[in-house]
Scaffold this motif. Structure first.
Motif, mmCIF file in Angstrom:
data_model
loop_
_atom_site.group_PDB
_atom_site.id
_atom_site.type_symbol
_atom_site.label_atom_id
_atom_site.label_comp_id
_atom_site.label_asym_id
_atom_site.label_seq_id
_atom_site.Cartn_x
_atom_site.Cartn_y
_atom_site.Cartn_z
ATOM 1 N N PRO A 244 0.842 -1.181 0.187
ATOM 2 C CA PRO A 244 0.127 -0.050 0.139
ATOM 3 C C PRO A 244 0.801 1.353 -0.009
ATOM 4 N N GLY A 245 2.170 1.228 0.474
ATOM 5 C CA GLY A 245 2.854 2.447 0.652
ATOM 6 C C GLY A 245 3.649 2.699 -0.719
ATOM 7 N N LEU A 246 3.864 1.511 -1.321
ATOM 8 C CA LEU A 246 4.311 1.667 -2.785
ATOM 9 C C LEU A 246 3.350 1.908 -3.854
ATOM 10 N N LEU A 247 2.048 1.720 -3.576
ATOM 11 C CA LEU A 247 0.983 1.723 -4.666
ATOM 12 C C LEU A 247 0.935 3.086 -5.314
ATOM 13 N N PRO A 248 0.888 4.165 -4.794
ATOM 14 C CA PRO A 248 1.038 5.623 -5.478
ATOM 15 C C PRO A 248 2.154 5.627 -6.457
ATOM 16 N N THR A 249 3.397 5.323 -5.982
ATOM 17 C CA THR A 249 4.469 5.111 -7.021
ATOM 18 C C THR A 249 4.333 4.237 -8.122
ATOM 19 N N ILE A 250 3.767 2.902 -7.758
ATOM 20 C CA ILE A 250 3.632 2.206 -8.950
ATOM 21 C C ILE A 250 2.662 2.490 -9.935
ATOM 22 N N MET A 251 1.699 3.252 -9.574
ATOM 23 C CA MET A 251 0.451 3.556 -10.417
ATOM 24 C C MET A 251 1.020 4.762 -11.105
ATOM 25 N N ILE A 252 1.750 5.743 -10.538
ATOM 26 C CA ILE A 252 2.227 6.791 -11.600
ATOM 27 C C ILE A 252 3.191 6.213 -12.562
ATOM 28 N N ALA B 163 -6.900 5.060 -12.899
ATOM 29 C CA ALA B 163 -5.952 4.956 -11.884
ATOM 30 C C ALA B 163 -6.784 5.866 -10.913
ATOM 31 N N LYS B 164 -7.104 7.013 -11.260
ATOM 32 C CA LYS B 164 -7.943 7.969 -10.235
ATOM 33 C C LYS B 164 -8.908 7.206 -9.794
ATOM 34 N N LYS B 165 -9.737 6.596 -10.545
ATOM 35 C CA LYS B 165 -11.125 6.142 -10.075
ATOM 36 C C LYS B 165 -10.742 4.797 -9.090
ATOM 37 N N ALA B 166 -9.672 4.072 -9.329
ATOM 38 C CA ALA B 166 -9.426 3.066 -8.620
ATOM 39 C C ALA B 166 -8.725 3.144 -7.385
ATOM 40 N N THR B 167 -7.564 3.902 -7.655
ATOM 41 C CA THR B 167 -6.717 3.973 -6.395
ATOM 42 C C THR B 167 -6.585 5.433 -5.836
ATOM 43 N N LYS B 168 -7.109 6.422 -6.476
ATOM 44 C CA LYS B 168 -6.870 7.792 -6.018
ATOM 45 C C LYS B 168 -5.628 8.441 -6.406
ATOM 46 N N SER B 169 -4.641 7.858 -6.990
ATOM 47 C CA SER B 169 -3.436 8.013 -7.573
ATOM 48 C C SER B 169 -3.316 8.434 -9.012
ATOM 49 N N SER B 170 -2.898 9.375 -9.465
ATOM 50 C CA SER B 170 -2.805 9.760 -10.920
ATOM 51 C C SER B 170 -1.850 10.961 -11.259
#
Length: 324
Positions: A234-242, A315-322
């Motif tokens: 979960p801590g890596l998820l924003p970086t992974i998504m970007i 990604a914005k819809k699924a994880t709020k990271s975009s």
């Protein structure tokens, strides 16, 4: 008891109630950070000159460009070059090959540095950890020409790969002449070159995760695997998504130079991609067509932009990271 802020005295140089204009705000910010702006200026000039100025030449995709007539003097042909490309006998083949190589790279190459970073993060022996990092970083700094030359040598009939195949009961063959081996060679060599370098950003993201979360997980009885599953990932998820969004924004930009150095007529059926086809038609052909090549490049860019926007929205819809 609350008190109102003191009123500025008449004639005071600072009045907190006076609204500043945009120009004043920009001027004040520039005065405070002028050296930072000067540092950014060369980058902005570089991007403007080499990224945005050449885009004016995209108009030749809608013209029958003749160098002696120039862009302005060349005849308009509308969407003719796009229609010719979509009706080209090689269109389906190069589109299939481009997507196949790109998707294989994403499927196997994208998770590889994440996995390496997770493994290195679990290593407690710093000496061993630094050694592994150094070894995995090194291939990235090998020239692409040298790397492809090594692949060619190892793939020959008497090369290293053939000897390994014989040791396991296979037969000697030039693997780069075998169209069934081209995808594995390309993808594995790409992972070998990129895995260490691409893991750097994930290691940096891992170092920013709050250690108290791991302590709380251990108190709750979480083992190492569950800590990775519920804290690290979960801590890596924003970086992974970007990074995934950026990767999908270049889904059709398969490594042009590497394929040029590795492919041959024997493997055109599986190795010919949009960028190599564009190179042959627009530059090295007997009668090169700059307009046709530009139309292909514009199609490539539009598809990449579409993928970027679509996956950014998902990604914005699924994880709020975009990205935006």
């Amino acid at each position: 008891m609350t008190t109102s802020p003191p009123r500025a005295k008449f004639g005071s140089p600072y009045n907190p109630y006076k609204r500043k204009s945009i120009g004043q705000i920009i001027a004040r910010d520039y005065k405070q950070n002028k050296y930072k702006y000067l540092m950014v200026l060369p980058v902005l000039v570089f991007i403007a000159v080499f990224a945005y100025t050449p885009m004016t030449g995209l108009v030749i995709a809608f013209k029958e460009f003749r160098p002696r007539l120039g862009i302005a003097g060349s005849k308009w042909v509308g969407l003719t070059h796009f229609e010719n490309f979509f009706n080209d006998i090689f269109f389906v083949r190069i589109l299939r090959n481009t997507f196949s190589i790109s998707l294989l790279n994403i499927l196997f190459g994208f998770p590889a540095p994440i996995l390496l970073a997770l493994l290195l993060n679990e290593v407690r022996n710093n000496k061993f950890k630094r050694s592994v990092q150094t070894i995995t970083y090194m291939p990235y700094f090998i020239s692409l020409i040298v790397a492809c030359a090594l692949i060619r040598v190892y793939s020959q009939n008497n090369g290293l790969f053939s000897q390994i195949a014989v040791a396991f009961g296979g037969t000697r063959q030039n693997l780069l002449m075998n169209k069934n081996a081209f995808y594995p060679i390309y993808v594995i060599s790409e992972i070998w070159q990129q895995i260490g370098w691409n893991s750097i950003i994930y290691l940096a993201a891992l170092s920013s995760i709050d250690q108290e979360q791991y302590e709380a997980a251990r108190i709750d009885g979480a083992n190492r695997f569950k800590q990775i599953l519920y804290v690290t990932l979960p801590g890596l998820l924003p970086t992974i998504m970007i990074l995934f969004i950026l990767r999908m924004g270049s889904v059709l930009n398969v490594g042009f130079e590497k394929i040029i150095l590795l492919y041959s007529e024997a493997t055109y059926e599986v190795s010919d991609v949009i960028s190599t086809y564009l190179y042959r038609r627009g530059i090295v052909a007997e009668n090169p067509s700059f307009s046709y090549a530009t139309a292909i490049g514009l199609f490539n860019s539009v598809v990449n932009l579409t993928f970027l926007l679509v996956f950014n929205w998902l990604a914005k819809k699924a994880t709020k990271s975009s990205l935006f």
